[in-house]
Motif scaffolding. Structure first.
Motif, mmCIF file in Angstrom:
data_model
loop_
_atom_site.group_PDB
_atom_site.id
_atom_site.type_symbol
_atom_site.label_atom_id
_atom_site.label_comp_id
_atom_site.label_asym_id
_atom_site.label_seq_id
_atom_site.Cartn_x
_atom_site.Cartn_y
_atom_site.Cartn_z
ATOM 1 N N ARG A 114 -15.452 37.139 26.388
ATOM 2 C CA ARG A 114 -16.302 36.079 26.916
ATOM 3 C C ARG A 114 -17.700 36.542 27.330
ATOM 4 N NH1 ARG A 114 -14.301 34.401 31.671
ATOM 5 N NH2 ARG A 114 -15.823 32.752 31.685
ATOM 6 N N MET A 115 -17.955 37.851 27.396
ATOM 7 C CA MET A 115 -19.247 38.334 27.883
ATOM 8 C C MET A 115 -20.406 37.758 27.059
ATOM 9 S SD MET A 115 -21.012 40.123 30.097
ATOM 10 C CE MET A 115 -20.214 41.527 30.834
ATOM 11 N N GLY A 116 -20.294 37.792 25.754
ATOM 12 C CA GLY A 116 -21.353 37.255 24.895
ATOM 13 C C GLY A 116 -21.607 35.786 25.149
ATOM 14 N N ASP A 117 -20.541 35.012 25.321
ATOM 15 C CA ASP A 117 -20.688 33.576 25.581
ATOM 16 C C ASP A 117 -21.380 33.319 26.915
ATOM 17 O OD1 ASP A 117 -19.398 32.992 23.193
ATOM 18 O OD2 ASP A 117 -17.437 32.744 24.144
ATOM 19 N N ASN B 64 -25.063 34.320 26.519
ATOM 20 C CA ASN B 64 -25.755 33.326 25.687
ATOM 21 C C ASN B 64 -26.010 32.041 26.452
ATOM 22 O OD1 ASN B 64 -26.064 34.898 23.386
ATOM 23 N ND2 ASN B 64 -24.079 34.273 22.556
ATOM 24 N N SER B 65 -25.053 31.611 27.246
ATOM 25 C CA SER B 65 -25.225 30.399 28.048
ATOM 26 C C SER B 65 -26.380 30.553 29.037
ATOM 27 C CB SER B 65 -23.921 30.080 28.782
ATOM 28 O OG SER B 65 -24.088 28.988 29.648
ATOM 29 N N ILE B 66 -26.442 31.696 29.696
ATOM 30 C CA ILE B 66 -27.517 31.968 30.656
ATOM 31 C C ILE B 66 -28.863 32.012 29.947
ATOM 32 C CG2 ILE B 66 -28.476 33.754 32.163
ATOM 33 C CD1 ILE B 66 -25.496 34.362 32.952
ATOM 34 N N ILE B 67 -28.919 32.687 28.805
ATOM 35 C CA ILE B 67 -30.165 32.791 28.042
ATOM 36 C C ILE B 67 -30.617 31.408 27.578
ATOM 37 C CG2 ILE B 67 -31.203 33.696 25.913
ATOM 38 C CD1 ILE B 67 -30.796 35.833 28.123
ATOM 39 N N GLN B 68 -29.708 30.583 27.110
ATOM 40 C CA GLN B 68 -30.066 29.228 26.684
ATOM 41 C C GLN B 68 -30.581 28.399 27.850
ATOM 42 O OE1 GLN B 68 -26.594 27.701 24.680
ATOM 43 N NE2 GLN B 68 -27.205 28.601 22.727
ATOM 44 N N GLN B 69 -29.976 28.560 29.019
ATOM 45 C CA GLN B 69 -30.388 27.797 30.198
ATOM 46 C C GLN B 69 -31.774 28.227 30.673
ATOM 47 O OE1 GLN B 69 -27.871 28.349 33.650
ATOM 48 N NE2 GLN B 69 -29.396 27.454 35.010
ATOM 49 N N LEU B 70 -32.027 29.524 30.779
ATOM 50 C CA LEU B 70 -33.264 30.020 31.381
ATOM 51 C C LEU B 70 -34.406 30.173 30.393
ATOM 52 C CD1 LEU B 70 -31.902 32.754 33.806
ATOM 53 C CD2 LEU B 70 -32.460 30.368 34.288
ATOM 54 N N GLN B 71 -34.103 30.332 29.115
ATOM 55 C CA GLN B 71 -35.137 30.550 28.100
ATOM 56 C C GLN B 71 -36.123 31.639 28.547
ATOM 57 O OE1 GLN B 71 -35.377 28.768 24.941
ATOM 58 N NE2 GLN B 71 -33.272 28.490 25.580
ATOM 59 N N PRO B 72 -35.632 32.841 28.843
ATOM 60 C CA PRO B 72 -36.520 33.884 29.367
ATOM 61 C C PRO B 72 -37.548 34.336 28.334
ATOM 62 C CG PRO B 72 -34.403 34.828 28.797
ATOM 63 C CD PRO B 72 -34.266 33.332 28.629
ATOM 64 N N GLU B 73 -38.709 34.746 28.836
ATOM 65 C CA GLU B 73 -39.717 35.319 27.940
ATOM 66 C C GLU B 73 -39.367 36.761 27.606
ATOM 67 O OE1 GLU B 73 -43.479 36.880 30.363
ATOM 68 O OE2 GLU B 73 -43.048 34.781 30.828
ATOM 69 N N ALA B 74 -38.505 37.375 28.411
ATOM 70 C CA ALA B 74 -38.024 38.729 28.145
ATOM 71 C C ALA B 74 -36.640 38.889 28.760
ATOM 72 C CB ALA B 74 -38.979 39.760 28.734
ATOM 73 N N ALA B 75 -35.803 39.674 28.090
ATOM 74 C CA ALA B 75 -34.463 39.976 28.591
ATOM 75 C C ALA B 75 -34.150 41.432 28.246
ATOM 76 C CB ALA B 75 -33.423 39.053 27.957
ATOM 77 N N TYR B 76 -33.761 42.190 29.258
ATOM 78 C CA TYR B 76 -33.453 43.605 29.085
ATOM 79 C C TYR B 76 -32.115 43.901 29.744
ATOM 80 C CZ TYR B 76 -38.398 43.750 28.012
ATOM 81 O OH TYR B 76 -39.631 43.510 27.465
#
Length: 97
Positions: free
Chosen positions: A22-25, A28-40
């Motif tokens: 489930r880690m990827g899901d 991905n959910s967090i990234i879709q919600q926040l739409q970050p300009e950068a993620a590390y």
């Protein structure tokens, strides 16, 4: 407002998410919600850690932003207002006049 979100994940909860697939899901959910300009993503003090730079339009977004990290990852979370170079330059120009 541009924010830097730093999340240090609980190792046991992170392991559970990875083992269950489930880690990827969750990420991905967090990234879709926040739409970050950068993620590390990196290790820090023996824990999984992520850094996200995103726009916080209103303080009321803090609870829905933070809760997945708390409830699903047992994370320690920090959110800090940050500036890019253009923001700093505009701020410095305002000091001159």
């Amino acid at each position: 407002m541009r924010m830097l979100l730093k999340a240090r994940l609980d190792t046991d909860k992170g392991n559970e998410l990875i083992e269950s697939g489930r880690m990827g899901d969750v990420l991905n959910s967090i990234i879709q919600q926040l739409q970050p300009e950068a993620a590390y993503f990196h290790p820090e003090r023996g824990r999984r850690c992520c850094l996200l730079v995103f726009d916080l339009a209103d303080p009321s977004q803090i609870p829905p932003t933070a809760e997945p990290f708390f409830t699903q990852m047992g994370a320690e979370l920090e959110m800090t207002p940050v500036m890019n170079l253009e923001d700093v330059q505009r701020g410095m120009a305002a000091l001159k006049g």
